[in-house]
Design a protein around this motif. Structure first.
Motif, PDB file in Angstrom:
ATOM      1  N   SER A   1     -11.054   0.818  -0.194  1.00  0.00           N
ATOM      2  CA  SER A   1     -11.282  -0.495  -0.812  1.00  0.00           C
ATOM      3  C   SER A   1      -9.986  -1.083  -1.349  1.00  0.00           C
ATOM      4  N   LEU A   2      -9.183  -0.257  -2.018  1.00  0.00           N
ATOM      5  CA  LEU A   2      -7.917  -0.738  -2.573  1.00  0.00           C
ATOM      6  C   LEU A   2      -6.950  -1.159  -1.467  1.00  0.00           C
ATOM      7  N   ILE A   3      -6.913  -0.396  -0.388  1.00  0.00           N
ATOM      8  CA  ILE A   3      -6.059  -0.763   0.741  1.00  0.00           C
ATOM      9  C   ILE A   3      -6.566  -2.060   1.366  1.00  0.00           C
TER      10      ILE A   3
ATOM     11  N   GLN B   1      -1.033  12.562  -2.933  1.00  0.00           N
ATOM     12  CA  GLN B   1      -2.116  12.325  -1.986  1.00  0.00           C
ATOM     13  C   GLN B   1      -2.106  10.885  -1.495  1.00  0.00           C
ATOM     14  N   TRP B   2      -1.811   9.963  -2.413  1.00  0.00           N
ATOM     15  CA  TRP B   2      -1.718   8.552  -2.016  1.00  0.00           C
ATOM     16  C   TRP B   2      -0.612   8.372  -0.970  1.00  0.00           C
TER      17      TRP B   2
ATOM     18  N   PHE C   1       0.231   4.603   7.350  1.00  0.00           N
ATOM     19  CA  PHE C   1      -0.492   3.335   7.567  1.00  0.00           C
ATOM     20  C   PHE C   1       0.389   2.141   7.219  1.00  0.00           C
ATOM     21  N   THR C   2       1.070   2.224   6.075  1.00  0.00           N
ATOM     22  CA  THR C   2       1.878   1.091   5.607  1.00  0.00           C
ATOM     23  C   THR C   2       3.019   0.790   6.556  1.00  0.00           C
ATOM     24  N   VAL C   3       3.708   1.818   7.022  1.00  0.00           N
ATOM     25  CA  VAL C   3       4.808   1.617   7.970  1.00  0.00           C
ATOM     26  C   VAL C   3       4.277   0.978   9.251  1.00  0.00           C
TER      27      VAL C   3
ATOM     28  N   SER D   1       0.808  -1.230   0.000  1.00  0.00           N
ATOM     29  CA  SER D   1       0.000   0.000   0.000  1.00  0.00           C
ATOM     30  C   SER D   1       0.834   1.270   0.000  1.00  0.00           C
ATOM     31  N   ALA D   2       2.149   1.164   0.172  1.00  0.00           N
ATOM     32  CA  ALA D   2       2.993   2.346   0.375  1.00  0.00           C
ATOM     33  C   ALA D   2       2.886   3.374  -0.743  1.00  0.00           C
ATOM     34  N   ALA D   3       2.861   2.918  -1.993  1.00  0.00           N
ATOM     35  CA  ALA D   3       2.886   3.851  -3.124  1.00  0.00           C
ATOM     36  C   ALA D   3       1.809   3.493  -4.137  1.00  0.00           C
ATOM     37  N   LEU D   4       1.442   4.461  -4.947  1.00  0.00           N
ATOM     38  CA  LEU D   4       0.440   4.236  -5.987  1.00  0.00           C
ATOM     39  C   LEU D   4       0.909   3.190  -6.986  1.00  0.00           C
TER      40      LEU D   4
END
Length: 477
Positions: free
Chosen positions: A414-416, A220-221, A228-230, A192-195
């Motif tokens: 949703s993607l996360i 923005q992503w 969150f990802t970390v 999820s870290a980057a687009l």
């Protein structure tokens, strides 16, 4: 003689007990499979092919988790069953070897072997294993950072494999079994870290732009995703270390090796480093040159095996491939494709979205929980990350419009949520790469057990971020 007779008398009850246990397990598995058949028979909205596909998928999952039957044998046998039942044609079996993930993995094994033979893997592993911070913590940090540069979980798993094959010599067998789960899970948690961390991100944002004219920018992503990802990556790391890492053998903090980083690179190492750099650049620029990840990986593998210019021979490259794993991946990927072509995925999408319609008048917190439950569990029945985005995002956009919500926020959430895919080996290509891979392998049941801890953790962290940091930075449905 008397002693031997006494020993036999003692062994017999134990043997009978083991046979009884095996019989009970076999009957339980058989009963569960029969139950699948009975329930699926009464689903009128599924076609015959869809019913067979759903039954085959559930049966395969059960056999992978509950038995020690080789995974490749189960997957291939299930495909043969589907064809014998006239739910598909033999082309399903033949075409399974043409899947991109199959060729990606073949190329990855070859590249990993080249990196190993050149000495670069050993050099890099020595750098990681030097005394100081925790080896596992450093390894986790490296995998996390790679999400910003390599737009594929498969590519990151492929690059980590040769390094792990060197690191494993510093750990016990039980620790290596834990490491085989920890590495791909960390790769998936950091997606999820980057687009560009996953193709599904780009597809989801593209569908958002097409449907409502809104978008989520690269910056923005990053603002929403990086904290969150970390957090989830290191929480997952410590959870797995707590549950998987052998307590009595936890010596990884004490590893210390001789200094070798000052030695100059050999010609083979320089050549390998350049070629790996070119391959990574090709992966990162897929949208520019148009060649898929699997194809560029095979091209890179061939470069490593060129006579006189490569770092290994063709024979060495071919022998490095785990063909047992390749056949399993091919059959499992074909099974996932069958779920789509037979209409099972469409049926599931229709049923789930029908249920979601009930929640249009519910409070915000309940809507968020429902969206997270649907998306984080979607990997259980749609094995392809990309397919999950294609199937669910349009419906979730419509759902967002129906509740008059912020569609961009719903798509991001949703993607996360869909990035969680840590339950079965077929849930992700990164997991497949480490499944039954020689000395670095894990059992499906161990991964399932770990998911029972990680799934609630993942949802809880997403909820915490939604009602705190994400709300403070403008993300709200």
């Amino acid at each position: 003689m008397m002693q031997r007779s006494a020993l036999r008398a003692k062994r017999k009850p134990w043997l009978m007990e083991q046979l009884d246990m095996c019989s009970t397990r076999a009957l339980s598995i058989l009963a569960l499979i029969v139950l699948y058949a009975l329930i699926i028979t009464f689903i009128d909205s599924l076609t015959y092919s869809g019913k067979i596909a759903l039954f085959a998928f559930l049966s395969a999952m059960t056999l992978w988790v509950a038995t020690k039957i080789p995974a490749g044998l189960v997957a291939t046998g299930i495909l043969v069953f589907v064809i014998l039942m006239k739910a598909s044609t033999p082309e399903l079996l033949y075409a399974s070897l043409s899947e991109e993930v199959v060729w990606l993995m073949i190329g990855s094994f070859m590249i990993g072997e080249a990196v190993k033979r050149s000495g670069l893997a050993e050099r890099f592993s020595r750098m990681v294993l030097r005394s100081g911070r925790s080896v596992l913590s450093r390894f986790t940090s490296i995998l996390l950072l790679s999400a910003f540069f390599i737009p594929s979980t498969s590519g990151r798993a492929a690059l980590s494999m040769p390094m792990m094959k060197q690191i494993r010599f510093s750990f016990s067998q039980k620790e290596n079994e834990a490491l085989a789960i920890m590495a791909p899970v960390i790769i998936l948690m950091s997606t999820s870290a980057a687009l560009i961390g996953a193709g599904s991100h780009v597809i989801g944002v593209g569908l958002l732009e097409t449907a409502v004219g809104e978008t989520i920018s690269f910056v923005q992503w990053l603002v929403w995703s990086v904290p969150f990802t970390v957090t989830i990556t290191f929480l997952s790391f410590y959870m797995m270390k707590w549950r998987l890492w052998p307590k009595k053998e936890a010596h990884e903090e004490k590893i210390s090796i001789e200094e070798t980083g000052s030695e100059p690179l050999s010609e083979k190492e320089k050549k390998t480093a350049w070629l790996v750099g070119i391959i990574v650049a090709a992966w990162m620029t897929e949208s520019l040159h148009g060649y898929e990840l699997g194809f560029t990986t095979i091209v890179g593998a061939l470069l490593f095996m060129l006579p006189r210019y490569g770092v290994m021979t063709w024979k060495q490259g071919v022998q490095s491939v785990s063909w047992n794993l390749i056949l399993f991946v091919a059959a499992a990927a074909a099974l996932g494709t069958l779920l789509v072509t037979s209409g099972v995925v469409e049926w599931l999408d229709r049923e789930i979205m029908g249920i979601l319609g009930v929640f249009t008048q519910m409070p915000e917190w309940l809507i968020v929980i429902v969206i997270l439950l649907v998306t984080t569990t979607s990997h259980l029945y749609i094995t392809s990350h990309t397919t999950r985005a294609i199937v669910f995002i349009p419906s979730l956009i419509l759902f967002g419009q129906a509740i008059d919500g912020d569609v961009s926020s719903i798509v991001f959430l949703s993607l996360i949520g869909m990035n969680y895919c840590v339950t079965f080996p077929v849930s992700s290509k990164a997991l497949l790469l480490f499944y039954e891979e020689g000395d670095l392998s894990y059992e499906a049941k161990d991964l399932l057990k770990m998911s029972l801890y990680l799934l609630p953790l993942y949802i809880a962290v997403m909820l915490l971020f939604y009602f705190t940091y994400w709300s403070w930075t403008g993300l709200s449905i």
